[in-house]
Design a protein around this motif. Structure first.
Motif, mmCIF file in Angstrom:
data_model
loop_
_atom_site.group_PDB
_atom_site.id
_atom_site.type_symbol
_atom_site.label_atom_id
_atom_site.label_comp_id
_atom_site.label_asym_id
_atom_site.label_seq_id
_atom_site.Cartn_x
_atom_site.Cartn_y
_atom_site.Cartn_z
ATOM 1 N N THR A 38 11.114 43.230 9.224
ATOM 2 C CA THR A 38 9.777 42.754 9.592
ATOM 3 C C THR A 38 9.304 41.645 8.657
ATOM 4 O OG1 THR A 38 8.663 44.543 8.381
ATOM 5 C CG2 THR A 38 9.086 44.896 10.742
ATOM 6 N N TYR A 41 10.832 38.551 10.095
ATOM 7 C CA TYR A 41 10.089 38.166 11.301
ATOM 8 C C TYR A 41 8.743 37.536 10.942
ATOM 9 C CZ TYR A 41 13.125 40.545 14.715
ATOM 10 O OH TYR A 41 14.167 40.921 15.513
ATOM 11 N N ALA A 42 8.048 38.135 9.976
ATOM 12 C CA ALA A 42 6.744 37.596 9.575
ATOM 13 C C ALA A 42 6.894 36.185 9.003
ATOM 14 C CB ALA A 42 6.077 38.528 8.556
ATOM 15 N N ALA A 44 9.207 34.032 9.726
ATOM 16 C CA ALA A 44 9.496 33.136 10.850
ATOM 17 C C ALA A 44 8.224 32.818 11.638
ATOM 18 C CB ALA A 44 10.545 33.755 11.762
ATOM 19 N N GLU A 45 7.387 33.820 11.860
ATOM 20 C CA GLU A 45 6.154 33.597 12.618
ATOM 21 C C GLU A 45 5.157 32.752 11.834
ATOM 22 O OE1 GLU A 45 5.356 34.197 15.945
ATOM 23 O OE2 GLU A 45 7.535 34.420 15.862
ATOM 24 N N LEU A 46 5.138 32.890 10.510
ATOM 25 C CA LEU A 46 4.257 32.037 9.704
ATOM 26 C C LEU A 46 4.706 30.578 9.781
ATOM 27 C CD1 LEU A 46 3.583 34.334 6.645
ATOM 28 C CD2 LEU A 46 1.908 33.527 8.334
ATOM 29 N N ARG A 48 6.199 29.332 12.335
ATOM 30 C CA ARG A 48 5.771 28.938 13.685
ATOM 31 C C ARG A 48 4.292 28.544 13.681
ATOM 32 N NH1 ARG A 48 5.376 32.790 18.926
ATOM 33 N NH2 ARG A 48 5.321 31.158 20.487
ATOM 34 N N TYR A 49 3.457 29.321 12.988
ATOM 35 C CA TYR A 49 2.037 28.982 12.870
ATOM 36 C C TYR A 49 1.881 27.599 12.236
ATOM 37 C CZ TYR A 49 -2.746 28.788 11.329
ATOM 38 O OH TYR A 49 -4.038 28.372 11.117
ATOM 39 N N ASN A 51 3.946 25.187 12.295
ATOM 40 C CA ASN A 51 4.361 24.170 13.266
ATOM 41 C C ASN A 51 3.207 23.785 14.191
ATOM 42 O OD1 ASN A 51 6.939 24.160 12.203
ATOM 43 N ND2 ASN A 51 7.762 25.524 13.748
ATOM 44 N N TYR A 52 2.390 24.737 14.545
ATOM 45 C CA TYR A 52 1.217 24.450 15.376
ATOM 46 C C TYR A 52 0.102 23.812 14.548
ATOM 47 C CZ TYR A 52 2.942 26.911 19.503
ATOM 48 O OH TYR A 52 3.658 27.280 20.600
#
Length: 156
Positions: A38, A41-42, A44-46, A48-49, A51-52
């Motif tokens: 996890t 995953y966290a 990777a998602e950060l 992704r954030y 990137n936005y």
């Protein structure tokens, strides 16, 4: 402790990254496969954030924000080689277990060969990340030279 600008107490929507990390993944453990997975995953998602968020002026309103983001990205990238090395070492240890086997897909390989191939790929990635970290540090240095002047203020 992470490197960051403290959250603005007037804006409760901005969380303290140290508190979030300590709640989900305390650095002193416990460690388990679920915590490890996890955490990746966290991370990777950060990214992704980011990137936005970095697409907009709201996400990067001024040179100081760019400077801070580049600095923390350099820290992020410079820490990844250690994790990759540790993953490679753990995979080698797992491949050395008496009950280690490989799948039946493709060429016949031993668990040791699989671990060695992964080690070489991870080492290559680590070397590239070390270069990326140096480039990010240089970019941060350059970004640190830029500022926005107030109207009427002199500057180059």
């Amino acid at each position: 402790m992470t490197y960051h600008v403290p959250p603005n107490p007037l804006d409760p929507s901005v969380c303290d990254p140290d508190a979030v990390i300590a709640a989900g993944w305390p650095l002193d453990g416990p460690y388990s496969h679920l915590h490890t997975i996890t955490a990746s995953y966290a991370a990777a998602e950060l990214v992704r954030y980011l990137n936005y968020a970095t697409r907009t002026a709201a996400g990067l309103p001024d040179p100081l924000a760019v400077y801070e983001v580049l600095g923390t990205l350099e820290v992020l990238v410079s820490r990844l080689p250690q994790a990759l090395d540790q993953v490679a070492m753990r995979l080698a240890g797992l491949a050395g277990q008496p009950n280690a086997v490989t799948d039946a897909l493709g060429a016949v390989v031993t668990p040791r060969q699989v671990a060695e191939a992964a080690y070489f790929s991870l080492t290559d990635a680590a070397v590239r990340l070390e270069g990326a970290a140096r480039s990010l540090a240089a970019a941060q240095t350059h970004a640190g030279r830029l500022s926005l002047r107030e109207s009427g203020e002199a500057g180059r």
